[in-house]
Design a protein around this motif. Structure first.
Motif, PDB file in Angstrom:
ATOM      1  N   THR A  29       2.045   0.861  -6.216  1.00 11.96           N
ATOM      2  CA  THR A  29       1.404  -0.271  -6.894  1.00 11.96           C
ATOM      3  C   THR A  29       1.047  -1.372  -5.897  1.00 11.96           C
ATOM      4  O   THR A  29      -0.030  -1.969  -5.970  1.00 11.96           O
ATOM      5  CB  THR A  29       2.328  -0.833  -7.991  1.00 11.96           C
ATOM      6  N   MET A  30       1.948  -1.641  -4.961  1.00 11.36           N
ATOM      7  CA  MET A  30       1.644  -2.645  -3.948  1.00 11.36           C
ATOM      8  C   MET A  30       0.359  -2.290  -3.210  1.00 11.36           C
ATOM      9  O   MET A  30      -0.532  -3.107  -3.045  1.00 11.36           O
ATOM     10  CB  MET A  30       2.803  -2.747  -2.933  1.00 11.36           C
ATOM     11  N   ASN A  31       0.263  -1.023  -2.790  1.00 13.32           N
ATOM     12  CA  ASN A  31      -0.930  -0.594  -2.064  1.00 13.32           C
ATOM     13  C   ASN A  31      -2.179  -0.686  -2.916  1.00 13.32           C
ATOM     14  O   ASN A  31      -3.241  -1.083  -2.444  1.00 13.32           O
ATOM     15  CB  ASN A  31      -0.760   0.845  -1.569  1.00 13.32           C
ATOM     16  N   LEU A  32      -2.047  -0.339  -4.179  1.00 11.81           N
ATOM     17  CA  LEU A  32      -3.194  -0.346  -5.084  1.00 11.81           C
ATOM     18  C   LEU A  32      -3.705  -1.776  -5.302  1.00 11.81           C
ATOM     19  O   LEU A  32      -4.905  -2.035  -5.226  1.00 11.81           O
ATOM     20  CB  LEU A  32      -2.778   0.273  -6.431  1.00 11.81           C
ATOM     21  N   ILE A  33      -2.768  -2.686  -5.527  1.00  8.77           N
ATOM     22  CA  ILE A  33      -3.164  -4.050  -5.868  1.00  8.77           C
ATOM     23  C   ILE A  33      -3.944  -4.689  -4.718  1.00  8.77           C
ATOM     24  O   ILE A  33      -4.854  -5.477  -4.935  1.00  8.77           O
ATOM     25  CB  ILE A  33      -1.910  -4.881  -6.241  1.00  8.77           C
ATOM     26  N   TYR A  34      -3.618  -4.334  -3.477  1.00  4.93           N
ATOM     27  CA  TYR A  34      -4.371  -4.901  -2.348  1.00  4.93           C
ATOM     28  C   TYR A  34      -5.823  -4.455  -2.381  1.00  4.93           C
ATOM     29  O   TYR A  34      -6.701  -5.130  -1.870  1.00  4.93           O
ATOM     30  CB  TYR A  34      -3.758  -4.482  -1.002  1.00  4.93           C
ATOM     31  N   ASP A  35      -6.072  -3.279  -2.987  1.00  2.00           N
ATOM     32  CA  ASP A  35      -7.435  -2.742  -3.010  1.00  2.00           C
ATOM     33  C   ASP A  35      -8.281  -3.285  -4.146  1.00  2.00           C
ATOM     34  O   ASP A  35      -9.495  -3.218  -4.101  1.00  2.00           O
ATOM     35  CB  ASP A  35      -7.397  -1.213  -3.147  1.00  2.00           C
TER      36      ASP A  35
END
Lengths: 312, 484
Positions: A29-35
């Motif tokens: 989720t952390m990685n996704l939210i940055y995108d």
């Protein structure tokens, strides 16, 4: 094997699986939210839904931002589903099952727990959080690897395997359920624009992206992703695969006839499912039904083998 | 020895020191160790200690302490400096301990059957009748090999003259053997180079020996008996050890409600297959909690009908119920006579001189000399309820004066021994601390003694109390072959 021990190993495996799932989910989720651009309907609150703790979080009255939600999901000991709670329960279960497993299995879980409680401060910033989650994921994988290489496929192992796969199948259906949001007709333009990235991350949250691509033919279509996660016979986190594993282990256990019917019911439910003919709403209901079936399966397992349900 | 700062101000002159002689030089047995320690500076030594502490946490070596805030798992207190004993001396101790347990078992068997030691006038009958560990329910029982106390932990101390004495025999549910093995595992991580260069006897044989001994007790030992370790549960201070021993033996760790005794007077455990018969139980529960049908009615730790099954010969219990009758500090005073009486041998290991307060003459002496004596209740363990005269306040002494007068049978007194000392890492240097030694002795079909035992150390300067529940620590114990 004692009924008491069977129950402890089953729960040990469920809690460790939950620990690993929670860590992976937050990391992805952390990685996704940055995108994603600001204002998408996808965000941290989805994690609360996936983990089934939306109400519990709302009850503690904190604003649903990244900091509060990740703390609640990882470190909050009042949240019995938090990563730390799961890890503590896992440790307590293995501590009381030490006579059934090689020493290193206990040491692995114990070390991971000590790491977690000694590094809670790192969770307050994103960089520290990544390192923390990575270490937990590695710890879970070391445990799984050690068990795979050092434990006989005996009854103890069967209960571990059953616990792990019920928890895993349950998590897969929860993540799929989140996927139904992404298929909804009324989804936003941004969600449509970023569809590929969203589905990729759904796969990543189950370690499934490469295996999905490897099975060939398709691009990143939502329906294909969901079909894969539900029905693929070879991928370890697909519901189908988990059920096969559970059935295989249960067949090796004594007195398992009572379990045949609930397992068959689950099989039939999977076979009857046709992705192309299913609306997102129907899919949501089907996934709900599966989760109820898992609970029923759990009750049957507890009645058949576990301590509390034994009568003389 | 004053060249290295870790030895600065080391005082070994107040008691017999295991490593340093009265001239301040290392004893020849310890020369390699002493030279090695000399090469370590303060930081190196502290580094080794941190490594040991980390290993203890990772391995999860704990004991449980009861407190007002609930039960706390404490990390096992361990001092990295080992305690050394020479092999030839150890051989003699081993023979002495084996002899002693044999005599004690003869005694217990006699007490519950013929009582010839009383009839022959060596022991007053009322000592048995008044013993809180005498169990009428066991009269007439004859466990296999006449062996009632199958697992014994005897406490040894070395006095100022350098001689080893037996301080007490723990015949009920002695604990500590798992820590003996874990201490060695830690030392292997902390001082691998030393263990390599010295010929130290291994300690890992114990679980296999325990397993063999328990197997020999089974009603039918040839048929792969089902062995269970019965624990009071995770809140018991020795739960770690119960789990450890079950794991090392491949036995099943059970709690009372895992077991059930059926109408056929056999013991079964509740398994995933249904009920399975149990043949041997290594019970770590006190007699009085074993069976609510016979002993404490409200015990939830035990198993209803367990005594019935034992009496019918359908299950072996180790230690046998009632074995604690010999774990009484008054009975202790008679052990040297027992050895002569039952075995017709001279005792190899001496007792500490003991005054029995039940004897009016000895009582008078004790009451007049309380400030120089150690007074112990006959049936306590864990170092509780003791008076150490030289360290006691006037008020304590007055209190014991009254306690003893009110119930003389319940007390014994011994001269305050200057327990031997051993260098112990205190902060960043070595200081002399008092130690004892608890070896473990097995007796079933055969006898076995651990190679060394658990060395316990009183971590407070000058203290003689070594119990882990009261601020004691532990050391690895090395039995060393000096001949090549």
């Amino acid at each position: 094997m004692l009924s008491r021990s069977a129950e402890r190993l089953y729960w040990l495996a469920r809690y460790l699986e939950r620990t690993e799932n929670t860590a992976r989910l937050i990391k992805v989720t952390m990685n996704l939210i940055y995108d994603l651009p600001y204002g998408t309907e996808v965000g941290w609150h989805n994690l609360l839904t996936i983990c089934g703790v939306e109400t519990a979080f709302n009850d503690c009255g904190k604003s649903p931002n990244e900091q509060n939600i990740t703390h609640f999901l990882v470190a909050d000991q009042n949240n019995s589903n938090s990563l730390l709670s799961s890890l503590a329960f896992a440790r307590e279960n293995i501590r009381t099952s030490r006579e059934l497993m090689p020493d290193e299995a206990w040491e692995q879980v114990n070390e991971m727990y000590l790491y977690a409680i000694n590094n809670l401060d790192n969770l307050s910033n994103r960089r520290g959080r990544v390192v923390f989650l990575q270490e937990i994921l590695r710890g879970c994988q070391r445990f799984t690897g050690f068990i795979a290489g050092a434990m006989s496929r005996n009854d103890s192992h069967r209960f571990i395997c059953v616990g792990r796969n019920i928890e895993r199948a349950d998590m897969t259906t929860r993540i799929m359920d989140f996927g139904t949001v992404l298929l909804a007709e009324n989804r936003s333009l941004i969600a449509r624009e970023y569809e590929g990235i969203l589905w990729l991350n759904v796969l990543k949250s189950l370690n499934a992206s490469l295996m999905f691509r490897k099975q060939g033919r398709q691009g990143m279509q939502g329906k294909d992703v969901l079909s894969f996660l539900l029905g693929n016979p070879d991928f370890p986190s697909s519901v189908n695969y988990c059920l096969q594993e559970i059935a295989y282990c249960i067949a090796g256990l004594p007195n398992s006839t009572a379990l045949l019917e609930p397992l068959n019911a689950l099989d039939r439910a999977l076979l009857a499912f046709k992705m192309d003919e299913t609306t997102p709403l129907q899919l949501h209901e089907i996934l709900d039904g599966l989760q109820i079936d898992f609970n029923t399966l759990h009750s049957h397992i507890a009645q058949t083998w576990f301590f509390n349900n034994l009568t003389e | 020895m004053a060249t290295s700062t870790i030895w600065a101000n080391y005082q070994a002159d107040k008691a017999y020191d295991e490593m340093i002689n009265s001239q301040g030089n290392a004893r020849s047995l310890c020369s390699t160790l002493a030279q090695y320690l000399q090469t370590l500076n303060t930081d190196a030594l502290k580094g080794r200690r941190s490594a040991a502490e980390a290993a203890i946490l990772e391995m999860g070596i704990t004991f449980t302490v009861y407190s007002e805030k609930g039960n706390i798992d404490r990390a096992w207190p361990f001092d990295i400096i080992p305690r050394l004993i020479e092999f030839q001396e150890w051989k003699k101790i081993e023979a002495g301990l084996t002899q002693r347990l044999k005599a004690l078992n003869c005694f217990i068997n006699d007490v519950y059957n013929e009582q010839s030691i009383i009839k022959d006038g060596l022991l007053p009958a009322d000592l048995i009748e008044s013993s809180s560990n005498f169990r009428r329910e066991c009269i007439g029982m004859r466990p296999k090999f006449g062996s009632w106390a199958n697992i014994c932990g005897s406490d040894l101390v070395r006095a100022g003259n350098g001689e080893m004495y037996v301080l007490e025999d723990n015949l009920r549910v002695p604990s500590g053997v798992s820590y003996m093995m874990e201490n060695r595992a830690i030392t292997k991580r902390v001082f691998p180079e030393l263990l390599q260069n010295l010929n130290v006897m291994p300690v890992d044989a114990y679980p296999a020996q325990l397993f063999e001994m328990l197997t020999s007790l089974a009603p039918n030992p040839d048929s792969h008996p089902q062995i269970a370790v019965l624990t009071p549960g995770i809140y018991n201070s020795a739960y770690f050890e119960h789990a450890f021993l079950a794991q090392r033996m491949g036995a099943t760790l059970v709690e009372g409600n895992d077991l059930v005794v059926k109408e056929d007077d056999c013991v079964y455990m509740r398994t995933i297959k249904g009920l399975e018969k149990v043949d041997v139980i290594y019970r770590r529960i006190d007699d009085l909690f074993l069976d609510p049908e016979v002993f404490h009615k409200d015990s939830v730790l035990g198993v209803k009908g367990l005594m019935r099954a034992w009496k019918a010969g359908n299950v072996a219990l180790a230690n046998a119920p009632g074995a604690g009758v010999a774990d009484d500090k008054v009975i202790y005073a008679y052990v040297p006579q027992m050895i002569k009486y039952y075995l017709n041998e001279e005792p190899i290991l001496p007792n500490v001189p003991t005054y029995l307060c039940s004897d009016p003459e000895q009582l008078a002496y004790v009451l007049a000399h309380l400030p120089e004596l150690v007074v112990k209740p006959a049936n306590e363990s864990g170092g509780y309820g003791m008076l150490v005269g030289p360290h006691a306040s006037k008020k304590d002494i007055q209190q014991f004066h009254k306690l003893i007068q009110d119930n003389p049978r319940n007390y014994i007194a011994q001269p305050t021994l200057a327990l031997s000392t051993c260098p112990t890492l205190c902060d960043d240097h070595l200081e002399a601390r008092h130690i004892d030694l608890r070896p473990f002795i097995l007796q079933g079909e055969h006898s076995f003694v651990t190679a060394g035992g658990l060395t316990r150390v009183a971590l407070r300067a000058g203290s003689l109390i070594v119990n882990s529940s009261q601020g004691g620590g532990s050391k690895d114990t090395w039995i060393i072959h000096t001949e090549q």
